[in-house]
Write an enzyme that holds these catalytic residues in place. Structure first.
Site, PDB file in Angstrom:
ATOM      1  N   CYS A   1      -3.967  -4.955   3.452  1.00 52.59           N
ATOM      2  CA  CYS A   1      -5.191  -5.436   4.111  1.00 52.59           C
ATOM      3  C   CYS A   1      -6.425  -5.018   3.306  1.00 52.59           C
ATOM      4  O   CYS A   1      -6.613  -5.508   2.200  1.00 52.59           O
ATOM      5  CB  CYS A   1      -5.229  -4.928   5.548  1.00 52.59           C
ATOM      6  SG  CYS A   1      -6.287  -5.910   6.616  1.00 52.59           S
TER       7      CYS A   1
ATOM      8  N   HIS B   1       0.700  -6.268   7.983  1.00 47.35           N
ATOM      9  CA  HIS B   1       0.782  -4.823   8.184  1.00 47.35           C
ATOM     10  C   HIS B   1       2.213  -4.335   8.408  1.00 47.35           C
ATOM     11  O   HIS B   1       2.627  -4.137   9.560  1.00 47.35           O
ATOM     12  CB  HIS B   1      -0.086  -4.421   9.376  1.00 47.35           C
ATOM     13  CG  HIS B   1      -1.547  -4.493   9.087  1.00 47.35           C
ATOM     14  ND1 HIS B   1      -2.206  -3.543   8.337  1.00 47.35           N
ATOM     15  CD2 HIS B   1      -2.481  -5.410   9.418  1.00 47.35           C
ATOM     16  CE1 HIS B   1      -3.487  -3.867   8.223  1.00 47.35           C
ATOM     17  NE2 HIS B   1      -3.681  -5.009   8.870  1.00 47.35           N
TER      18      HIS B   1
ATOM     19  N   GLU C   1       3.196  -1.408   8.020  1.00 42.08           N
ATOM     20  CA  GLU C   1       3.134  -0.054   8.603  1.00 42.08           C
ATOM     21  C   GLU C   1       3.008  -0.094  10.122  1.00 42.08           C
ATOM     22  O   GLU C   1       3.198   0.933  10.779  1.00 42.08           O
ATOM     23  CB  GLU C   1       1.984   0.744   7.960  1.00 42.08           C
ATOM     24  CG  GLU C   1       0.576   0.442   8.462  1.00 42.08           C
ATOM     25  CD  GLU C   1      -0.072  -0.791   7.837  1.00 42.08           C
ATOM     26  OE1 GLU C   1       0.663  -1.697   7.374  1.00 42.08           O
ATOM     27  OE2 GLU C   1      -1.321  -0.876   7.832  1.00 42.08           O
TER      28      GLU C   1
END
Lengths: 738, 222
Positions: free
Chosen positions: B86, B196, B198
């Site tokens: 990002c 994302h 994560e």
């Protein structure tokens, strides 16, 4: 502006001060106040900061409980969640600024509430909001929706807090006065909570954060006045938000608090430097002396008056332990934020302000702060309405088509267009974001423990019967938390009303608070923080009374939390609670038949409590597969939402004892829809009976459409399309202003 | 596996990244403040999501001029694995470590939703635990994810297999060219991506497919 300005009746009126209030000022000051002093009084004694019309009634609310560590009066409430952890939360309005300047007004509303939470030493973990806009076909509504959603998103997304829920509603009463109520919750350790009460004489008062500019001067006074056609000229009173600075301020403050340097801390929100300094001193029974020459300014040549009334954002004031000054200063230097000693605490209970060596203000601090004026305004109770019998309300010609219309309406359709502009996932703990009954967020660093959050109120009930409406707002919030499986712990209230100088409006406020208090007491759901927003009127027309309730619940095991979606075909669908078909004040009556009539459903708090406990126990025992509370639109709308969420249909047999329109769209309270494996249904119903909780199976989940016995099947695809379609279609339509 | 996360003022997903790395690698990553000038000796350097310096200018533009960037460029040249997610991806393009640019989303609005993500090249150090062409659900959350590059650059990226992940099945959320969601550098040791991973490592997140991206790196350095 020099202090030599002559104080005229016009100037007094411009500061929102009434003649009797000015008389009190003369008495307290013992002379004609300086312009700076007049500004300070106006900032402290306006409705927004002083709660002068509502204080008497707010005192009646239940605010204590076994888990409540800090109740109303601080920046936010603090509630024990076990293991040494606490949740810190509050909800606050930013209505007037958001109407004048939707993006910045909403953004700084979010910024303000986040600051309230981290001022207490808590890291924000969840944000929610309750937004209310004018009629969709009003010329300004689309513009305001677009700006407010952008503002809420831009601040929270950049700051780094997940926005996990809320509500969005439309009503013509908000045409000239939208409501933006922002909720935030944070996590802290029970022994790491910071308060605003100053302690110790002669200690340095430190200014932290962004620099002071000329924005937002008189914001709180503006927020305490009605709007008229020229309200947009008030744009300069709106503050400009900087979420980047706020993120730095968060990290710097949490780091600073660990050093032990903070004796007391207060964020600069409404009425900025004035309010924060006075509150810290007044609470600690100390005087405060400020030297404005030391205040970090963005602009040159700011006067004492401007500096005392500026509402520049992302600022804090603290009382410092002088032995830790170097350490504290280093933290702020690292984060590139201002750190300036701007004054000291004194023992004389005076609030003194100096600029260029000259005393610009010298006022009694207690009278400014916690002894501000208080009113017992006359109130007239809302007259009773005539109830409407269910059989006097016409049935729909085509129940399927009516359901599709309702679920595809501005009131009941999906808010996905809104929440997809919010980061719902950041921090990695979101189990359930927007779109369910309540948001479910894991307690950071904890394997199983979770918190749940919901925001609710039904203004059309409140206007019809403030007491029942107040109760219902609390009950629905409590029910939403319960429907995820959590134990509701405590709540925050954001009371939005019209002009309290009108006895009928005051009657609404008094009635709603009475209902809220009664429900909170019965449901063991104390109010630990809150905010009051009055004068929500334009050209003399008040908004619907809107006491929004934000609730927090605790899940011991987040893995057991429930969502609303049907999980698989062939499961039993059971309704908990009695379906009597109450259609007064219902969505069906108002939106389908165009009738604002009748009485709202009665809230039976004992039933709420019993039904909720039964559902919660069933969830925690792992017996259920889906749960949804029944609210706006009634049983059939709730069923449709469960079907849409799971993309699984159902076969339903309506209860023939209740007229179909009442069974389908009645809004009787204390009800939930649950699903569970078919073979477990009998035992579950038997247990409900034994517990004295009304429960009946109304059908089962099934592949395909939503089928009601005796009616044509309702296409799940059409329902989904209608439900998801309204918002994006509305927002994409050409702007009627162009 | 040893790792480090670079934190800029305004980074806000650094805690998510630190948590994911610790969960998956079993070792606590180091945090490196942007004002430092050297990087620890680690196997993976991660640049987290956020709004560095508020992103009031072009996203990532000021962060790309931070003191730590010289060391980051040296690490990239040396072949250290670098992951930018990002805002981290935006910083990598602004430094020139990765080609192209990330423009404002085509819809002009911030978008946070789950998209379908296709593993366009399962032969990279970041994607080897996936199957070629595999499609996973993955969240995105950004305002500036609309990847753009000149035509010759695009031809090179596509020709050399530098497109690692693509938005699949009409779920491109931002108007990105060729549905590009993430790219590697020519040497393959640097990956930048908008989605994302994560935030996709536990059942609580609604899926665990993001773990394999980190596991790929663990495997690659073994």
């Amino acid at each position: 502006m020099s202090n030599a300005v002559e104080i005229t009746p016009e100037l007094i009126a411009e500061h929102g001060l009434k003649p009797d209030e000015y008389a009190r000022i003369l008495e307290l000051t013992g002379r004609v106040p300086t312009i700076t002093e007049l500004g300070i009084y106006s900032a402290m004694w306006n409705e927004h900061c002083s709660y002068k019309s509502s204080k008497k009634w707010l005192r009646t609310l239940p605010t204590k409980g076994e888990r409540v560590l800090v109740g109303p009066g601080e920046n936010a409430g603090v509630v024990d969640i076990g293991d040494g952890d606490v949740v810190v939360f509050k909800m606050e309005s930013h209505n007037h600024p958001s109407y004048i300047s939707p993006v910045q007004g909403a953004a700084t509303g979010v910024g303000g509430i986040l600051r309230d939470v981290f001022t207490m030493g808590a890291r924000p973990i969840a944000a929610l909001n309750a937004l209310r806009f004018g009629a969709p076909d009003h010329e300004k509504t689309r513009h305001i929706v677009s700006g407010v959603v952008e503002g809420v998103g831009s601040y929270g997304n950049s700051f780094g807090v997940p926005t996990v829920g809320g509500e969005v509603n439309f009503d013509p009463s908000y045409n000239g006065n939208c409501l933006v109520n922002a909720f935030a919750a944070g996590l802290a350790k029970a022994d790491g909570i910071f308060l605003s009460e100053a302690k110790g004489v002669g200690l340095p008062i430190v200014y932290l954060g962004s620099k002071t500019g000329r924005d937002g001067i008189h914001g709180a006074t503006m927020a305490s006045a009605e709007f008229d056609d020229d309200s947009e000229e008030k744009r300069p009173t709106v503050q400009i938000g900087d979420p980047f600075a706020e993120k730095l301020l968060l990290e710097a403050c949490l780091e600073l608090m660990k050093t032990g340097a903070v004796i007391a801390i207060q964020d600069m929100g409404a009425a900025g430097l004035t309010c924060s300094a006075v509150e810290m001193g007044a609470k600690g029974n100390l005087g405060v002396e400020l030297n404005l020459d030391m205040v970090p300014c963005r602009e040159e040549g700011m006067t004492a008056y401007e500096m005392m009334l500026s509402e520049s954002q992302e600022r804090m004031l603290m009382v410092l332990d002088p032995s830790k000054q170097a350490e504290a200063e280093a933290v702020f230097e690292k984060w590139d934020l201002s750190f300036a000693v701007v004054g000291k605490t004194t023992d004389d209970l005076r609030f003194r302000v100096f600029r260029h060596g000259e005393e610009m203000a010298n006022l009694p601090i207690k009278e400014l702060g916690d002894e501000a004026p208080e009113y017992d305004r006359p109130s007239i109770p809302t007259p009773n309405r005539t109830p409407i019998a269910t059989h006097d309300v016409p049935a729909p010609k085509d129940i399927g088509a009516t359901l599709i219309d309702m679920i595809g309406s501005h009131q009941l359709s999906s808010r996905r267009w809104v929440w997809e502009q919010y980061d719902q996932l950041i921090q990695g703990n979101t189990k359930q974001g927007p779109g369910g009954d309540a948001a479910v967020v894991r307690v950071d660093g904890n394997e199983k423990k979770g918190l749940t959050f919901a925001v609710d109120v039904t203004p059309r009930y409140c206007v019809a019967d403030p007491i029942e409406g107040g109760k219902q707002a609390v009950a629905e919030c409590w029910r939403n938390l319960t429907a995820t499986g959590s134990l509701p712990l405590a709540a925050t209230d954001n009371l939005n009303f019209g002009n309290p100088e009108k006895p009928d409006i005051m009657g609404q406020l008094v009635g709603c608070i009475e209902g809220i208090g009664e429900a909170c007491l019965a449901l063991d759901f104390p109010i630990v923080s809150g905010n009051v927003s009055l004068y929500n009127e334009t050209n003399g027309e008040g908004i619907l009374p809107t006491p929004a309730i934000g609730g927090v619940g605790l899940l011991e095991d987040i893995n057991k939390s429930m969502s609303i979606s049907f999980k698989q075909a062939g499961e039993a669908i059971i309704v908990i609670g009695k379906t009597e078909g109450h259609l007064g004040c219902s969505t069906y009556l108002r939106d389908v038949l165009g009738r604002n009539e009748g009485t709202p459903p009665t809230v039976d708090l004992a039933a709420e409590k019993a039904h909720g406990a039964f559902v919660r126990d069933a969830i925690q025992a792992g017996r259920l597969t889906a749960t949804h509370d029944v609210s706006d639109g009634g049983l059939l709308v709730a069923l449709a939402k469960m079907a849409i969420a799971g993309q699984i249909g159902a076969h339903i047999t309506p209860n023939a004892d209740v007229p179909l329109q009442g069974w389908a769209f009645g809004e009787d309270q204390a009800r939930y829809i649950v699903t569970l494996p078919a073979q477990a249904a009998d035992a579950f119903l038997a247990d409900a009976k034994a517990a004295g909780v009304p429960a009946s199976q109304i059908g089962q989940t099934a592949q395909g459409d939503l089928k009601l016995e005796g009616s044509a099947p309702i296409s799940l695809a059409s329902l989904t399309q209608a439900y998801e379609g309204w918002f994006p279609t509305y927002m994409a339509a050409p702007d009627i202003n162009e | 596996m040893k790792s480090a996360v670079i934190v800029f003022p305004g980074s806000n997903r650094e805690r998510d990244m630190l948590y994911a790395l610790e969960q998956i690698t079993g070792t606590k990553p180091q945090t490196v403040w942007h004002a430092e000038t050297s990087l620890p000796d680690v196997d993976l350097i991660a640049l987290p999501g956020g709004f560095s310096y508020g992103d009031y200018l072009r996203s990532g533009a000021i962060a790309a001029r931070s003191p730590i960037i010289a060391a980051l460029k040296a690490a990239a040249d040396k072949g250290t694995r670098i992951l930018g997610v990002c805002n981290g991806f935006q910083v990598l393009t602004e430094t020139g470590i990765l080609p192209g640019a990330l423009m404002r989303n085509a819809g002009l609005k911030f978008v946070c939703k789950t998209v379908r993500l296709e593993i366009a090249n399962a032969n990279t150090d970041f994607t080897r635990a996936y199957k070629q062409g595999e499609i996973i659900d993955c969240p995105v959350s950004h305002h500036d994810g609309n990847f753009f590059i000149q035509e010759d650059g695009l031809t090179r990226l596509e020709g050399e297999g530098q497109v690692a992940v693509r938005y699949a099945e009409g779920t491109n959320p931002n108007g990105s060219l060729n549905d590009i969601a993430g790219i590697t550098n020519a040497a393959g040791n640097v990956l930048g991506m908008m989605p994302h991973p994560e935030n996709l490592i536990e059942d609580l997140n609604g899926g665990t497919a993001g773990r394999r991206l980190f596991e790929s790196v663990v495997e690659a350095i073994a």
